[in-house]
Design a protein around this motif. Structure first.
Motif, mmCIF file in Angstrom:
data_model
loop_
_atom_site.group_PDB
_atom_site.id
_atom_site.type_symbol
_atom_site.label_atom_id
_atom_site.label_comp_id
_atom_site.label_asym_id
_atom_site.label_seq_id
_atom_site.Cartn_x
_atom_site.Cartn_y
_atom_site.Cartn_z
ATOM 1 N N PRO A 129 0.819 -1.228 0.000
ATOM 2 C CA PRO A 129 0.000 0.000 0.000
ATOM 3 C C PRO A 129 0.847 1.271 0.000
ATOM 4 O O PRO A 129 0.571 2.209 -0.754
ATOM 5 C CB PRO A 129 -0.821 -0.119 1.286
ATOM 6 N N THR A 189 -3.471 9.339 -0.879
ATOM 7 C CA THR A 189 -4.031 8.109 -0.302
ATOM 8 C C THR A 189 -5.554 8.167 -0.285
ATOM 9 O O THR A 189 -6.233 7.217 -0.720
ATOM 10 C CB THR A 189 -3.508 7.916 1.152
ATOM 11 N N LEU A 190 -6.109 9.279 0.203
ATOM 12 C CA LEU A 190 -7.570 9.429 0.307
ATOM 13 C C LEU A 190 -8.225 9.460 -1.071
ATOM 14 O O LEU A 190 -9.293 8.876 -1.271
ATOM 15 C CB LEU A 190 -7.924 10.698 1.095
ATOM 16 N N THR A 191 -7.576 10.136 -2.042
ATOM 17 C CA THR A 191 -8.096 10.188 -3.422
ATOM 18 C C THR A 191 -8.188 8.774 -3.997
ATOM 19 O O THR A 191 -9.199 8.397 -4.599
ATOM 20 C CB THR A 191 -7.181 11.066 -4.322
ATOM 21 N N MET A 192 -7.132 7.979 -3.793
ATOM 22 C CA MET A 192 -7.137 6.600 -4.284
ATOM 23 C C MET A 192 -8.232 5.778 -3.630
ATOM 24 O O MET A 192 -8.939 5.019 -4.289
ATOM 25 C CB MET A 192 -5.776 5.937 -4.006
ATOM 26 N N LEU A 193 -8.387 5.947 -2.325
ATOM 27 C CA LEU A 193 -9.377 5.174 -1.567
ATOM 28 C C LEU A 193 -10.795 5.489 -2.024
ATOM 29 O O LEU A 193 -11.603 4.591 -2.257
ATOM 30 C CB LEU A 193 -9.216 5.451 -0.065
ATOM 31 N N THR A 194 -11.100 6.794 -2.224
ATOM 32 C CA THR A 194 -12.453 7.183 -2.624
ATOM 33 C C THR A 194 -12.739 6.872 -4.089
ATOM 34 O O THR A 194 -13.815 6.414 -4.426
ATOM 35 C CB THR A 194 -12.704 8.688 -2.353
ATOM 36 N N GLU A 237 -10.903 4.720 -6.268
ATOM 37 C CA GLU A 237 -10.616 3.375 -6.793
ATOM 38 C C GLU A 237 -10.836 2.247 -5.792
ATOM 39 O O GLU A 237 -10.721 1.074 -6.138
ATOM 40 C CB GLU A 237 -9.162 3.323 -7.300
ATOM 41 N N GLY A 238 -11.137 2.607 -4.543
ATOM 42 C CA GLY A 238 -11.397 1.577 -3.527
ATOM 43 C C GLY A 238 -10.121 0.993 -2.938
ATOM 44 O O GLY A 238 -9.017 1.225 -3.453
ATOM 45 N N PRO A 239 -10.251 0.198 -1.852
ATOM 46 C CA PRO A 239 -9.071 -0.323 -1.144
ATOM 47 C C PRO A 239 -8.177 -1.251 -1.976
ATOM 48 O O PRO A 239 -6.979 -1.346 -1.720
ATOM 49 C CB PRO A 239 -9.657 -1.077 0.055
ATOM 50 N N THR A 240 -8.747 -1.914 -3.000
ATOM 51 C CA THR A 240 -7.921 -2.851 -3.800
ATOM 52 C C THR A 240 -6.827 -2.114 -4.576
ATOM 53 O O THR A 240 -5.824 -2.720 -4.948
ATOM 54 C CB THR A 240 -8.785 -3.664 -4.795
ATOM 55 N N PHE A 243 -4.672 -0.220 -3.505
ATOM 56 C CA PHE A 243 -3.423 -0.230 -2.744
ATOM 57 C C PHE A 243 -2.605 -1.501 -2.974
ATOM 58 O O PHE A 243 -1.450 -1.581 -2.598
ATOM 59 C CB PHE A 243 -3.693 -0.051 -1.248
#
Length: 308
Positions: free
Chosen positions: A234, A257-262, A264-267, A269
């Motif tokens: 991650p 990190t937050l942009t990726m999470l919102t 594209e979702g946790p996968t 990482f």
């Protein structure tokens, strides 16, 4: 007397530092195409161009490698190799070469080394190495990420041009872009890599599963590579995205990190996990096996000196 003193100093920090740098460069030469594939897979999904149906999409490690060879030629797999080798020489030599010295520093020369001292030593040398070698890492990632355009032009014409262009367009801060996520990643990677290797090797020898030879080094290095990939993936994806981003794309590593999470979702990482593991696993094996040989030669040199 001066001559004797020089012989005494040679097998200590100096040989470890040079040995670690050399072993790491050798490991990089072997595994560099996997690292380039990993970078391409990690940044896939971040650029607007990917939404365009004409954009190249990469599927899997070997799919990425074959696509790159087909569309950009085999040399593209070694994009950024010069910066990569510069990075290993300045980076691995500090983080791996000084690990034993740091361990001794934290245990104040005691023979018993606990896991705490090992973790502290790993974190310290990992962070020190980043501060020294960050510009080489930024240039390496930019080179690996750049896709050669249809007219044959590319973002940077060469390694030195990349250093100059980044310093000119983004200031010296541009060369140290992503230092915080990189310090985090390398403190984690260094601990996972060196401490896992250290502990597994100790356990194998303690329970007489193998002798202190190549199969033992191979097993410990492979295990270290796997543990490291799970822990570091991650952070590694965030580091790659942030270092490759254009100015103003993300306000910081946390925003990235937050942009990726919102979006594209946790996968997201764990994008490029397979090439990360293939690379870290094989890198660790080549690196540690080579390094062990250097250390053996060092010990022999030291014993020869003491016997004279």
């Amino acid at each position: 007397m001066a001559g004797v003193k020089r012989t005494d100093l040679a097998p200590t920090a100096a040989v470890k530092v040079i040995g670690a740098g050399t072993a790491a460069c050798f490991a990089d030469l072997v595994t560099f195409p996997l690292d380039t594939a990993k970078v391409r897979l990690q940044i896939q999904g971040e650029s607007k161009a990917v939404k365009d149906s004409k954009a190249i999409k990469y599927k899997g490690v070997f799919g990425t490698i074959t696509t790159m060879v087909r569309t950009e030629g085999a040399r593209s797999l070694y994009n950024g190799l010069v910066a990569g080798l510069q990075r290993q020489m300045s980076f691995a030599s500090v983080r791996i070469g000084l690990y034993d010295s740091m361990k001794q520093f934290y245990t104040r020369g005691s023979d018993h080394v606990g896991i705490g001292a090992r973790l502290l030593a790993g974190c310290t040398t990992g962070a020190m190495a980043v501060v020294v070698a960050q510009p080489t890492d930024v240039v390496k990632v930019r080179f690996q990420a750049q896709v050669r355009l249809t007219d044959g032009s590319s973002r940077y014409s060469g390694t030195m041009d990349a250093y100059k262009t980044i310093a000119r367009n983004e200031g010296f801060r541009g060369l140290w872009k992503g230092t915080v996520p990189n310090i985090t990643r390398n403190a984690v990677v260094n601990c996972a890599e060196l401490v896992t290797y250290d502990l597994i090797k100790d356990l194998i020898l303690k329970y007489d599963l193998m002798t202190d030879n190549l199969p033992c080094h191979f097993t410990a290095a492979f295990s270290a590579g796997f543990c490291t990939t799970i822990v570091a993936s991650p952070i590694d994806v965030v580091k790659t995205r942030f270092m490759n981003s254009v100015a103003g794309q993300y306000s910081g590593a946390l925003n990235c990190t937050l942009t990726m999470l919102t979006k594209e979702g946790p996968t997201a990482f764990y994008k490029g996990f397979v090439p990360s593991f293939l690379r870290l696993g094989s890198w660790n094996i080549v690196m540690f096996v080579s390094y062990e040989q250097v250390k053996r030669a060092m010990m022999r040199a030291h014993q020869n000196w003491e016997s004279h």
